[in-house]
Design an enzyme around this catalytic site. Structure first.
Site, short mmCIF file in Angstrom:
data_model
loop_
_atom_site.label_atom_id
_atom_site.label_comp_id
_atom_site.label_asym_id
_atom_site.label_seq_id
_atom_site.Cartn_x
_atom_site.Cartn_y
_atom_site.Cartn_z
N HIS A 110 -11.35 0.40 -31.95
CA HIS A 110 -12.51 1.15 -32.43
C HIS A 110 -13.72 0.79 -31.57
O HIS A 110 -13.95 -0.40 -31.30
CB HIS A 110 -12.80 0.81 -33.89
CG HIS A 110 -13.93 1.61 -34.47
ND1 HIS A 110 -13.79 2.93 -34.84
CD2 HIS A 110 -15.23 1.28 -34.70
CE1 HIS A 110 -14.96 3.38 -35.28
NE2 HIS A 110 -15.84 2.40 -35.21
N GLU A 179 -16.10 -2.41 -20.15
CA GLU A 179 -16.36 -3.84 -20.34
C GLU A 179 -15.63 -4.43 -21.54
O GLU A 179 -15.45 -5.65 -21.61
CB GLU A 179 -17.87 -4.07 -20.49
CG GLU A 179 -18.67 -3.74 -19.25
CD GLU A 179 -20.16 -4.03 -19.41
OE1 GLU A 179 -20.53 -4.71 -20.39
OE2 GLU A 179 -20.94 -3.59 -18.54
N GLU A 181 -13.16 -2.21 -24.22
CA GLU A 181 -11.91 -1.61 -24.68
C GLU A 181 -10.74 -1.88 -23.74
O GLU A 181 -9.66 -2.29 -24.17
CB GLU A 181 -12.07 -0.10 -24.86
CG GLU A 181 -13.00 0.29 -25.99
CD GLU A 181 -13.06 1.80 -26.17
OE1 GLU A 181 -12.02 2.46 -26.05
OE2 GLU A 181 -14.17 2.33 -26.44
#
Length: 207
Positions: A110, A179, A181
């Protein structure tokens, strides 16, 4: 060897990060056994073909009703015999029958630091728009186990990303992907594959 099934809806940048992680050995003791998309013609399916990964489309429009789709999705998942189901930008609510059968074996990424900007209606650019409107200085991404709620399952790993002056939802989304996920999703899979994290039902934490 952990059998990983990836589920996608669109371009599949997180899926690519998982493919790369397996290839460059940042993900160990795991193999990608397949990918399921709920949409035809998405780039994720091309990524799968290039990587020699079996793919399948299970689209709601191909079924007469939601119950039939839910059963069809479960059958498709079962056909891969996965140990871990990874939701990598899968924009369909996971049916209860799937969550029950694969409890503790489904993870999701998320694009915020849960519990901020998560839950029903928070997906894609909507998450980043809400974060910018609230004026937060730090956002990020979260990998968590999936339970019956929306973004409510146990958190596995999070990574913070600073919001910059002049950010738009699009620029923030891109930076969080690059940076956070694409780094923490492979890391979470590697942790699970090597027994470094184990799903615990929330009620098992209570005294």
């Amino acid at each position: 060897m952990l059998r990983v099934l990836v589920m996608v809806s669109g371009g599949g940048t997180n899926f690519q990060a998982i493919i790369d992680g397996v290839n460059n050995k940042t993900i160990t003791n795991a193999e990608i056994v397949g990918v399921i998309s709920n949409n035809y013609g998405v780039y994720s399916l091309e990524r799968a073909e290039k990587a020699g990964i079996k793919s399948m489309v299970v689209a709601p429009k191909d079924f007469p009703d939601r119950a039939s789709f839910n059963n069809g999705l479960l059958e498709a998942i079962d056909s891969f015999s996965p140990d871990l189901v990874v939701l990598a930008g899968f924009l369909v609510v996971i049916p209860e029958i799937v969550i029950k059968k694969y409890e503790g074996r489904i993870i999701n990424i998320h694009p915020s630091l849960i519990p901020s900007f998560c839950g029903k209606g928070y997906y894609g650019l909507k998450v980043h728009k809400a974060a910018l409107e609230r004026g937060v200085k730090v956002s990020g991404a979260t990998v968590h186990f999936v339970d019956a709620g929306t973004d409510t399952g146990p958190i596995i790993i999070q990574k913070a990303v600073y919001v910059q002056d002049g950010d738009t939802p699009e620029t923030l989304q891109k930076r969080i992907m690059e940076e956070a996920e694409w780094k923490i999703m492979p890391e979470a899979i590697d942790m699970i594959a090597n027994g470094k994290v184990v799903y615990t039902k929330p009620e098992e934490h209570s005294n």
